[in-house]
Design a protein around this motif. Structure first.
Motif, short mmCIF file in Angstrom:
data_model
loop_
_atom_site.label_atom_id
_atom_site.label_comp_id
_atom_site.label_asym_id
_atom_site.label_seq_id
_atom_site.Cartn_x
_atom_site.Cartn_y
_atom_site.Cartn_z
N LEU A 231 86.88 21.57 83.21
CA LEU A 231 86.16 20.46 83.37
C LEU A 231 85.12 20.19 84.57
O LEU A 231 84.07 20.58 84.74
CB LEU A 231 86.75 19.32 82.88
CG LEU A 231 87.39 18.54 81.79
CD1 LEU A 231 87.66 17.39 81.17
CD2 LEU A 231 85.79 18.32 80.20
N VAL A 232 86.42 20.23 85.54
CA VAL A 232 86.08 20.94 87.16
C VAL A 232 84.70 21.99 86.77
O VAL A 232 83.69 21.86 87.66
CB VAL A 232 87.14 21.09 87.81
CG1 VAL A 232 85.75 21.24 89.32
CG2 VAL A 232 87.50 19.97 88.18
N TRP A 233 84.74 23.27 86.35
CA TRP A 233 83.47 24.30 86.48
C TRP A 233 82.80 24.32 85.70
O TRP A 233 81.93 24.26 86.03
CB TRP A 233 84.66 25.64 86.10
CG TRP A 233 85.71 25.91 86.75
CD1 TRP A 233 86.89 26.71 87.16
CD2 TRP A 233 84.87 26.32 88.23
NE1 TRP A 233 87.02 26.76 88.19
CE2 TRP A 233 85.99 27.32 88.56
CE3 TRP A 233 84.18 26.84 89.07
CZ2 TRP A 233 86.15 27.49 90.45
CZ3 TRP A 233 83.71 27.41 90.29
CH2 TRP A 233 85.35 27.52 90.42
N ILE A 234 83.04 23.10 84.31
CA ILE A 234 81.90 22.67 83.92
C ILE A 234 80.49 21.79 84.74
O ILE A 234 79.81 21.91 84.03
CB ILE A 234 82.31 22.11 82.43
CG1 ILE A 234 83.39 23.42 81.63
CG2 ILE A 234 80.82 21.94 81.26
CD1 ILE A 234 83.72 22.72 80.34
N ARG A 300 89.22 19.98 98.05
CA ARG A 300 89.99 19.20 97.53
C ARG A 300 89.40 18.42 96.46
O ARG A 300 90.22 18.18 95.55
CB ARG A 300 89.22 17.23 98.25
CG ARG A 300 89.69 17.55 99.90
CD ARG A 300 88.55 16.58 100.49
NE ARG A 300 88.41 16.71 101.91
CZ ARG A 300 88.24 17.99 102.96
NH1 ARG A 300 87.75 18.27 102.12
NH2 ARG A 300 88.46 18.17 103.86
N VAL A 301 88.84 19.45 95.52
CA VAL A 301 88.95 19.19 93.87
C VAL A 301 90.13 19.73 93.74
O VAL A 301 90.97 19.64 92.98
CB VAL A 301 87.11 20.29 93.18
CG1 VAL A 301 87.73 20.70 92.05
CG2 VAL A 301 86.44 19.50 94.40
N VAL A 516 89.10 11.27 99.48
CA VAL A 516 89.61 9.37 98.31
C VAL A 516 88.38 9.78 97.48
O VAL A 516 87.56 9.26 96.16
CB VAL A 516 89.54 8.30 99.20
CG1 VAL A 516 88.39 6.98 98.30
CG2 VAL A 516 90.85 8.19 99.40
N ALA A 517 87.09 10.37 98.21
CA ALA A 517 85.51 10.93 97.67
C ALA A 517 85.57 11.44 96.42
O ALA A 517 85.13 11.20 95.69
CB ALA A 517 84.68 10.88 98.88
N ALA A 518 86.34 12.98 96.88
CA ALA A 518 86.44 14.02 95.76
C ALA A 518 87.05 12.89 94.39
O ALA A 518 86.40 13.56 93.61
CB ALA A 518 87.18 15.38 96.51
N ILE A 519 87.98 12.26 94.68
CA ILE A 519 88.91 11.98 93.43
C ILE A 519 87.94 10.91 92.42
O ILE A 519 87.98 10.72 91.48
CB ILE A 519 90.06 11.34 94.17
CG1 ILE A 519 91.15 12.89 94.60
CG2 ILE A 519 90.65 10.75 92.71
CD1 ILE A 519 92.27 12.01 95.03
N ASN A 520 86.91 9.80 93.88
CA ASN A 520 86.74 9.19 92.73
C ASN A 520 84.85 10.14 92.78
O ASN A 520 84.63 9.50 91.21
CB ASN A 520 86.06 8.37 93.35
CG ASN A 520 87.61 7.14 93.90
OD1 ASN A 520 88.28 7.61 93.15
ND2 ASN A 520 87.14 5.98 94.95
N THR A 521 84.62 10.75 93.15
CA THR A 521 83.30 11.75 92.50
C THR A 521 83.75 12.37 91.09
O THR A 521 83.39 12.19 90.09
CB THR A 521 82.82 12.07 93.59
OG1 THR A 521 83.55 12.95 93.91
CG2 THR A 521 81.64 11.29 94.33
N VAL A 522 84.96 12.95 91.39
CA VAL A 522 84.86 14.29 90.51
C VAL A 522 86.05 14.19 89.34
O VAL A 522 85.19 13.75 88.44
CB VAL A 522 85.72 15.52 91.27
CG1 VAL A 522 86.05 16.98 89.94
CG2 VAL A 522 85.31 16.24 92.72
N GLY A 523 86.84 12.99 89.81
CA GLY A 523 87.47 12.49 88.43
C GLY A 523 86.91 10.85 87.82
O GLY A 523 87.33 11.78 86.46
#
Length: 643
Positions: A231-234, A300-301, A516-523
């Protein structure tokens, strides 16, 4: 190595009661809500609502007390159990009521009565007089007052509404005017009819598809940990292609315009050209910034993927977590039903007051008028309280899971243990957290109400400012909700008061701001993709199935219903997933801050997260001892092996 002056985090060591004064305040508030309900029932509002009352203030089906200055009041209507409106279709949209004389009758007219003679015959055969109490059935056709005191004919065929003893016309076309005022587009009632019949004929398919969306959501919860990397790669590829494509198209349009504009020298063409240039440049800048952010975030991803993986394991260990939204939803529905019932009671509470037409209305007098407001605040606070209880339960269960070294020693059902802890120790904290949200929500609602009132008035400046205030309050509410959730996690770990917990959690979050930023945006985006996946799959299945019976139904509405339901279900499930990821992140941050893997300070974390920490350390050592941003961010984890 790492001894801070701050209080240490001691996961799950002692449990103490938190924020007791707030719990007492909340209990007092709930007693107040109960008092409103009791008061409205005691003043006869419940009887008026359920049995119905006529225009003279008599309750149908019982003996009544005389009201001063009103004729026909204080009658004994023991045998007349139904409310009948003389002109049921005359609906006043402003005050949401029927503008018509209401009487108590012993039976509703089960067939259409076309003339006064029919009404008289109905009264004589069924013993149910549909004209006002002053007229005897024998006088209906002779008395000149009959025109005013008898129903407007033809009297439509009507049936009593179950539980609410009111005669309602069977044919709904009577309310067409009312419906038109609500929905202007249904002037052609055949469209509405076709839509409804479409929904009715395909109701089995709709039920099946709703079930499918539930099953898909559950499956996604289990497999999302395996596909999170994909999903992250997509997501990355989509973002890169989207931004590059958009920028490319804009530059291409600009070039094309420029070639064609050299032939045509008009002001409009020049303006268009300039606008395109500005767009293209801003798109390029945006793309460059996006690429830079992606470069910074790529490390962070990895943490986000690791956390998603662990969250998947949490659901395997605590399968009851999946049913958490159902309980919350069930409790909310119960509470809302109670709230609406009391609201209806409040609508008929008060003392009888004669209105300008000489009929009775029930109005609240004095300070009791403000019970409405109390009731509305109660709706928001208690709803938020129920939602916060869900957050606290999830946080408690996940914290127990994370900080138990031997997963075999987990309590039989961590969820029930967590609920137990919440009820015994932390209800005050939850009450305080939900009250803070309520404090932000109420002004926002008031402003939104004012905004809707200003719709027609063309004061652009005032409306713009209101919009800005509403937006700010909305953002504040979102931030506070996020902070509250982390505060509940801190309370679950440490058994500290709400304010202490919020402060501690805030410090940890600020120290890990980039993560936190990474988890909230990517997640969040991954979860959003999950929702889209579920809605699309359900929608596709819906199109396949509904396509077979397209001859006789419109399948747009069933499809919209199914997709909305699928989105709601996916949202409920994945919001629990998001909660679990947030709780895990805070636990992980605390773990890396106070433990470093050395003897006596072993990590609590899962293997997947350990790998992530090891990789971070390796890359840090390669980058020189603790140099760069990564070094600062992972300092607490270096501890033993660096000294």
């Amino acid at each position: 190595s790492h001894k801070s002056s701050k209080r240490e985090w001691k996961p799950l060591e002692d449990h103490s009661c938190t924020d007791v004064p707030w719990l007492l305040l909340f209990i007092l508030f709930c007693i107040g809500m109960g008092f409103i309900c009791g008061f409205s029932i005691a003043t006869g509002a419940a009887a008026r609502l359920l049995s119905g009352y006529d225009s003279y203030g008599n309750i149908c089906g019982q003996k009544n007390v005389k009201v001063e200055g009103i004729i026909n009041s204080g009658l004994d209507l023991t045998h007349k159990k139904y409310v009948f409106f003389l002109d049921p279709c005359n609906i006043d949209l402003v005050h949401q009521r029927i503008k018509s004389l209401a009487l108590c009758v012993s039976a509703c007219p089960r067939k259409e009565l076309k003339t006064l003679a029919d009404i008289q015959k109905f009264a004589e055969t069924n013993g149910s007089s549909l004209c006002s109490y002053e007229l005897q059935p024998s006088e209906y056709t002779t008395d000149p007052r009959a025109a005013k005191l008898c129903p407007k004919y033809p009297v439509p065929e009507s049936a009593p509404i179950p539980f609410f003893h009111r005669c309602a016309p069977v044919n709904i076309s009577c309310y067409a005017k009312f419906a038109e005022a609500l929905i202007t587009f249904v002037s052609d009632s055949s469209v509405l009819h076709r839509l409804i019949s479409g929904v009715m004929t395909s109701k089995e398919i709709i039920m099946g598809l709703c079930l499918l969306s539930l099953v898909l959501s559950m499956i996604l919860m289990v497999i999302i940990r395996y596909i999170s990397r994909v999903l992250v790669w997509i997501l990355t590829i989509l973002v890169i292609l989207g931004s590059l494509g958009g920028t490319g198209v804009l530059w291409w349009l600009y070039a094309k315009q420029r070639i064609s504009a050299s032939a045509v020298e008009t002001q409009i063409a020049k303006d268009n050209l300039q606008a395109l240039l500005i767009y293209a440049i801003s798109a390029t800048i945006f793309t460059v910034i996006l690429f830079l952010i992606m470069l910074i975030m790529r490390k962070r991803v990895a943490l986000t993927i690791a956390l998603f993986h662990v969250a998947g394991k949490v659901f395997i260990h605590l399968p009851l977590l999946v049913f958490q939204p159902f309980w919350t939803f069930f409790v909310l529905i119960l509470f809302w039903t109670y709230w609406i019932t009391v609201l209806l009671f409040l609508g008929t509470t008060g003392s009888p007051v004669p209105n300008e037409e000489g009929f009775v209305e029930f109005r609240m007098v004095g300070p009791l008028k403000y019970m409405w407001w109390y009731h509305v605040v109660g709706l928001i606070w208690i709803s938020e309280f129920i939602l916060a209880c869900q957050q606290m339960t999830v946080a408690g269960a996940v914290v127990t899971y994370y900080f138990t070294r031997e997963k075999r020693n987990l309590p039989f059902t961590p969820i029930l243990a967590s609920v137990n802890r919440l009820v015994c120790y932390h209800l005050g904290t939850v009450a305080k957290g939900s009250f803070i949200i309520t404090l932000v929500k109420i002004p926002r609602m008031i402003l939104m109400y004012i905004h809707t009132q200003l719709k027609g008035k063309e004061n652009a400046c005032a409306r713009c400012m209101l919009k800005a205030c509403i937006c700010c309050l909305w953002c504040l509410e979102k931030c506070l909700t996020y902070l509250n959730q982390n505060a509940y996690t801190a309370t679950a770990i440490n058994s500290t008061n709400f304010c202490t917990s919020a402060k501690d959690a805030f410090v940890i979050l600020v120290e890990n701001a980039l993560r936190v930023a990474a988890i909230n945006t990517v997640g969040d985006f991954m979860l959003f993709l999950g929702k889209v996946l579920i809605v699309c799959s359900t929608g596709l299945a819906g199109i396949m199935l509904l396509n077979y019976q397209r001859d006789y139904t419109i399948w747009v509405l069933p499809l919209i219903i199914v997709c909305l339901f699928a989105f709601l279900v996916a949202h409920c499930f994945l919001s629990i997933y998001e909660m679990v990821v947030d709780v895990l992140f805070l636990c992980f941050a605390i773990d890396t801050k106070y433990n470093d893997g050395s003897p006596g300070r072993e990590f609590y974390m899962d293997k997947v997260l350990m790998e992530f920490v090891e990789n971070s350390r390796k890359s840090m050592k390669e980058a020189g001892r603790g140099g760069g941003a990564e070094g600062r961010e992972l300092k607490p984890m270096v501890g033993a092996d660096e000294e």
